[in-house]
Scaffold this active site. Structure first.
Site, PDB file in Angstrom:
ATOM      1  N   HIS A 148       0.831  -1.214   0.000  1.00 51.09           N
ATOM      2  CA  HIS A 148       0.000   0.000   0.000  1.00 51.09           C
ATOM      3  C   HIS A 148       0.862   1.258   0.000  1.00 51.09           C
ATOM      4  O   HIS A 148       0.512   2.253  -0.626  1.00 51.09           O
ATOM      5  CB  HIS A 148      -0.955  -0.004   1.197  1.00 51.09           C
ATOM      6  CG  HIS A 148      -2.189  -0.813   0.957  1.00 51.09           C
ATOM      7  ND1 HIS A 148      -3.450  -0.386   1.277  1.00 51.09           N
ATOM      8  CD2 HIS A 148      -2.352  -2.025   0.401  1.00 51.09           C
ATOM      9  CE1 HIS A 148      -4.341  -1.304   0.936  1.00 51.09           C
ATOM     10  NE2 HIS A 148      -3.694  -2.324   0.408  1.00 51.09           N
ATOM     11  N   HIS A 184      -1.551 -12.973  -1.403  1.00 53.68           N
ATOM     12  CA  HIS A 184      -2.763 -13.429  -0.717  1.00 53.68           C
ATOM     13  C   HIS A 184      -2.675 -14.898  -0.301  1.00 53.68           C
ATOM     14  O   HIS A 184      -3.674 -15.490   0.080  1.00 53.68           O
ATOM     15  CB  HIS A 184      -3.997 -13.159  -1.584  1.00 53.68           C
ATOM     16  CG  HIS A 184      -4.254 -11.698  -1.807  1.00 53.68           C
ATOM     17  ND1 HIS A 184      -5.071 -11.201  -2.796  1.00 53.68           N
ATOM     18  CD2 HIS A 184      -3.774 -10.606  -1.145  1.00 53.68           C
ATOM     19  CE1 HIS A 184      -5.094  -9.877  -2.732  1.00 53.68           C
ATOM     20  NE2 HIS A 184      -4.309  -9.491  -1.748  1.00 53.68           N
TER      21      HIS A 184
HETATM   22  C1  HEM Z   1      -3.903  -7.309  -7.305  1.00 51.38           C
HETATM   23  C2  HEM Z   1      -4.511  -6.349  -6.672  1.00 51.38           C
HETATM   24  C3  HEM Z   1      -4.853  -6.442  -5.213  1.00 51.38           C
HETATM   25  C4  HEM Z   1      -6.080  -6.238  -4.669  1.00 51.38           C
HETATM   26  C5  HEM Z   1      -7.348  -5.846  -5.409  1.00 51.38           C
HETATM   27  C6  HEM Z   1      -5.955  -6.469  -3.254  1.00 51.38           C
HETATM   28  C7  HEM Z   1      -6.993  -6.338  -2.352  1.00 51.38           C
HETATM   29  C8  HEM Z   1      -6.948  -6.798  -1.053  1.00 51.38           C
HETATM   30  C9  HEM Z   1      -8.061  -6.826  -0.146  1.00 51.38           C
HETATM   31  C10 HEM Z   1      -9.460  -6.320  -0.473  1.00 51.38           C
HETATM   32  C11 HEM Z   1      -7.660  -7.400   1.004  1.00 51.38           C
HETATM   33  C12 HEM Z   1      -8.499  -7.682   2.239  1.00 51.38           C
HETATM   34  C13 HEM Z   1      -8.620  -6.460   3.114  1.00 51.38           C
HETATM   35  C14 HEM Z   1      -9.562  -6.738   4.251  1.00 51.38           C
HETATM   36  O1  HEM Z   1     -10.733  -7.006   3.989  1.00 51.38           O
HETATM   37  O2  HEM Z   1      -9.109  -6.710   5.412  1.00 51.38           O
HETATM   38  C15 HEM Z   1      -6.256  -7.717   0.849  1.00 51.38           C
HETATM   39  C16 HEM Z   1      -5.479  -8.300   1.817  1.00 51.38           C
HETATM   40  C17 HEM Z   1      -4.127  -8.525   1.679  1.00 51.38           C
HETATM   41  N1  HEM Z   1      -3.341  -8.119   0.619  1.00 51.38           N
HETATM   42 FE1  HEM Z   1      -4.006  -7.531  -1.176  1.00 51.38          FE
HETATM   43  N2  HEM Z   1      -4.669  -6.801  -2.966  1.00 51.38           N
HETATM   44  C18 HEM Z   1      -3.956  -6.790  -4.129  1.00 51.38           C
HETATM   45  C19 HEM Z   1      -2.597  -7.011  -4.245  1.00 51.38           C
HETATM   46  C20 HEM Z   1      -1.752  -7.256  -3.192  1.00 51.38           C
HETATM   47  C21 HEM Z   1      -0.313  -7.212  -3.266  1.00 51.38           C
HETATM   48  C22 HEM Z   1       0.482  -6.842  -4.509  1.00 51.38           C
HETATM   49  C23 HEM Z   1       0.150  -7.523  -2.027  1.00 51.38           C
HETATM   50  C24 HEM Z   1       1.566  -7.597  -1.531  1.00 51.38           C
HETATM   51  C25 HEM Z   1       2.615  -7.796  -2.297  1.00 51.38           C
HETATM   52  C26 HEM Z   1      -1.005  -7.789  -1.194  1.00 51.38           C
HETATM   53  C27 HEM Z   1      -0.958  -8.221   0.106  1.00 51.38           C
HETATM   54  C28 HEM Z   1      -2.068  -8.488   0.880  1.00 51.38           C
HETATM   55  C29 HEM Z   1      -2.010  -9.195   2.152  1.00 51.38           C
HETATM   56  C30 HEM Z   1      -0.785  -9.831   2.772  1.00 51.38           C
HETATM   57  C31 HEM Z   1      -3.312  -9.198   2.659  1.00 51.38           C
HETATM   58  C32 HEM Z   1      -3.768  -9.778   4.017  1.00 51.38           C
HETATM   59  C33 HEM Z   1      -3.678  -8.657   5.038  1.00 51.38           C
HETATM   60  C34 HEM Z   1      -4.012  -9.036   6.452  1.00 51.38           C
HETATM   61  O3  HEM Z   1      -4.105 -10.212   6.794  1.00 51.38           O
HETATM   62  O4  HEM Z   1      -4.179  -8.099   7.244  1.00 51.38           O
HETATM   63  N3  HEM Z   1      -2.137  -7.577  -1.927  1.00 51.38           N
HETATM   64  N4  HEM Z   1      -5.853  -7.331  -0.414  1.00 51.38           N
END
Ligand code: HEM
Ligand SMILES: *[C@@H]1O[C@H](CO)[C@@H](O)[C@H](O)[C@H]1NC(C)=O
Ligand SMILES: *[C@@H]1O[C@H](CO)[C@@H](O)[C@H](O)[C@H]1NC(C)=O
Ligand SMILES: *[C@@H]1O[C@H](CO)[C@@H](O)[C@H](O)[C@H]1NC(C)=O
Ligand SMILES: *[C@@H]1O[C@H](CO)[C@@H](O)[C@H](O)[C@H]1NC(C)=O
Ligand SMILES: *[C@@H]1O[C@H](CO)[C@@H](O)[C@H](O)[C@H]1NC(C)=O
Ligand SMILES: *[C@@H]1O[C@H](CO)[C@@H](O)[C@H](O)[C@H]1NC(C)=O
Ligand SMILES: *[C@@H]1O[C@H](CO)[C@@H](O)[C@H](O)[C@H]1NC(C)=O
Ligand SMILES: *[C@@H]1O[C@H](CO)[C@@H](O)[C@H](O)[C@H]1NC(C)=O
Ligand SMILES: *[C@@H]1O[C@H](CO)[C@@H](O)[C@H](O)[C@H]1NC(C)=O
Ligand SMILES: *[C@@H]1O[C@H](CO)[C@@H](O)[C@H](O)[C@H]1NC(C)=O
Ligand SMILES: CC(=O)N[C@H]1CO[C@H](CO)[C@@H](O)[C@@H]1O
Length: 330
Positions: free
Chosen positions: A71, A196
């Protein structure tokens, strides 16, 4: 039947060969390995030691720190401006996509240790990149060297987070637009989405898919029906607090469980499910479920993390080194 299957596999391999050789598209980096080797030797060890202690207390923290770096990088560059605070709610962290971002306190705790060792030398942005790398390594993912030499920004705008963070309901072409703006490729998108493999999503991030998806009281047909029923039970309409694992196969391990989840049609986010809809991303997902692609994935992920870590970096005399990462800027 058998020959059809072989043909499909062959096609997948050919398509992925294209994806594999696709140029990363990034320009030469002003960052370098071991930037602090003279000015703060051992900083990476300081960061890692503190993180291992924090991870030992909170096994959900690696996911938080991986997402925090993402982010930060996407919203106006990897310059730690996601850490900055605003009294009147105008900083990046006040934007909706940031509302569930976690790990700010951990970065501050690590920064304090680093300041004790080398005052005003190491940027918050570099600590965040190291923390993301350590989060991946700690959860059994690839170990890669992290580039350093970033400096911190001092302007944090909510609009940057709103404008640049990809939407959870984006299809492949929408996601590609968000990545292309950051000079990241199709391959970077398919590979980085596998972050993810760790962490959770809150019900509102995917409940659109469970309730009245197309306006006919239906569930997203791209979601496995039995799994959707479980999700609906876990997420009653209006629930905002409950979380579900993004990778139910192996929620705390950085592995191929993400691609297996997507392939099984059990991805929570529409943006993850979308990888099945485009032939190139589908081929990559399929390749990653064939049982012997872990090292390919690890190499790909490490390379794409380095690309992501180069977004909009400040170096030289641009930016600053702050003692505290999360100061108020207005
Ligand atoms: C491809 C586009 C992406 C979208 C649309 C996206 C969207 C999201 C969303 C909606 C969540 C859940 C948030 C929640 O409801 O608490 C999430 C969680 C997460 N995202 Fe993504 N994300 C993307 C790419 C990435 C990238 C590039 C990374 C890191 C390199 C990443 C790492 C994470 C991680 C580790 C979580 C879990 C966070 C937690 O457990 O607190 N995401 N993402
Ligand atoms: C590390 O320090 C040595 C000497 O102190 C120097 O020769 C080398 O270039 C440095 N490496 C980096 C990546 O800065
Ligand atoms: C341990 O983790 C919990 C969250 O799981 C947190 O509330 C607590 O402050 C942490 N304790 C330490 C010493 O970091
Ligand atoms: C990865 O973690 C192991 C210990 O689990 C450590 O020895 C190694 O130095 C770490 N690698 C990197 C690049 O951080
Ligand atoms: C992707 O979503 C955008 C925005 O909703 C839409 O305009 C576009 O037609 C969609 N593309 C595909 C291939 O479905
Ligand atoms: C993308 O690359 C161009 C050309 O090198 C550069 O001007 C631009 O700042 C880069 N964008 C980002 C977000 O890094
Ligand atoms: C589902 O969506 C349609 C179209 O937006 C709407 O008319 C209907 O009232 C909705 N049904 C429920 C149960 O929310
Ligand atoms: C749904 O939940 C039940 C009870 O926890 C579990 O046995 C079942 O395997 C789940 N189904 C799917 C498709 O995940
Ligand atoms: C899986 O894909 C890799 C990479 O293309 C390939 O080397 C391996 O033979 C494949 N394994 C199986 C079981 O298909
Ligand atoms: C923000 O950083 C720029 C240099 O990057 C500097 O000119 C400016 O004075 C700084 N502003 C504040 C409020 O620190
Ligand atoms: C609140 O934010 C605005 C920008 O939207 C800024 O101009 C103003 O100085 C801030 N107010 C305070 C009290 O910091
Ligand atoms: C951690 C954090 O600062 N979260 C903020 C994210 O944005 C929402 C508003 O959309 C704030 O209410 C949260 O405090």
């Amino acid at each position: 039947m058998a020959s059809q299957k072989i043909e499909r596999l062959l096609l997948a391999v050919l398509v992925v060969a294209g994806l594999t050789t696709m140029s990363s598209g990034t320009t030469s980096s002003p960052l370098q390995y071991d930037y602090y080797n003279a000015t703060c030797p051992g900083v990476e060890e300081v960061v890692r030691t503190e993180l291992v202690a924090l991870f030992g207390n909170d096994s959900t923290l690696p996911a938080g720190l991986l997402r925090l770096h993402f982010h930060d990088c996407f919203a106006a560059g990897c310059d730690a401006t996601i850490m900055l605070k605003s009294h009147n709610g105008t900083a990046q962290r006040d934007a909706d996509p940031n509302s569930t971002v976690r790990g700010y306190e951990a970065i501050e705790a690590i920064k304090a240790k680093v300041e004790a060792a080398c005052p005003l030398v190491v940027s918050c942005a570099d600590i965040m990149a190291m923390a993301a790398r350590d989060a991946v390594n700690y959860t059994m993912g690839p170990a890669y060297q992290v580039e350093t030499g970033r400096r911190d920004g001092n302007v944090s705008r909510k609009e940057d987070a709103l404008r640049f963070l990809p939407p959870a309901d984006g299809n492949v072409s929408v996601l590609l637009d968000y990545f292309a703006v950051q000079n990241l490729t199709y391959k970077d998108m398919v590979v980085l989405s596998a972050a993810h493999t760790l962490g959770v999503a809150h019900c509102p991030s995917f409940s659109d898919r469970l309730y009245n998806y197309s306006g006919a009281g239906d569930v997203d047909p791209r979601l496995d029906a039995a799994y959707a029923a479980n999700l609906t039970a876990a997420c009653p309409a209006g629930n905002v607090a409950t979380v579900q694992p993004l990778d139910p196969v192996s929620p705390y391990t950085f592995d191929l469980g993400y691609y297996q989840t997507v392939y099984n049609r059990e991805a929570l986010l529409a943006s993850d499910a979308a990888l099945l809809d485009d032939s190139l991303s589908f081929a990559y997902v399929q390749l990653m479920t064939n049982g012997s692609s872990l090292s390919i994935f690890f190499d790909d992920f490490a390379a794409s993390m380095i690309n992501m870590g180069r977004i909009g970096v400040r170096t030289g005399t641009d930016g600053e080194i702050r003692a505290t990462c999360s100061i108020y800027v207005d």
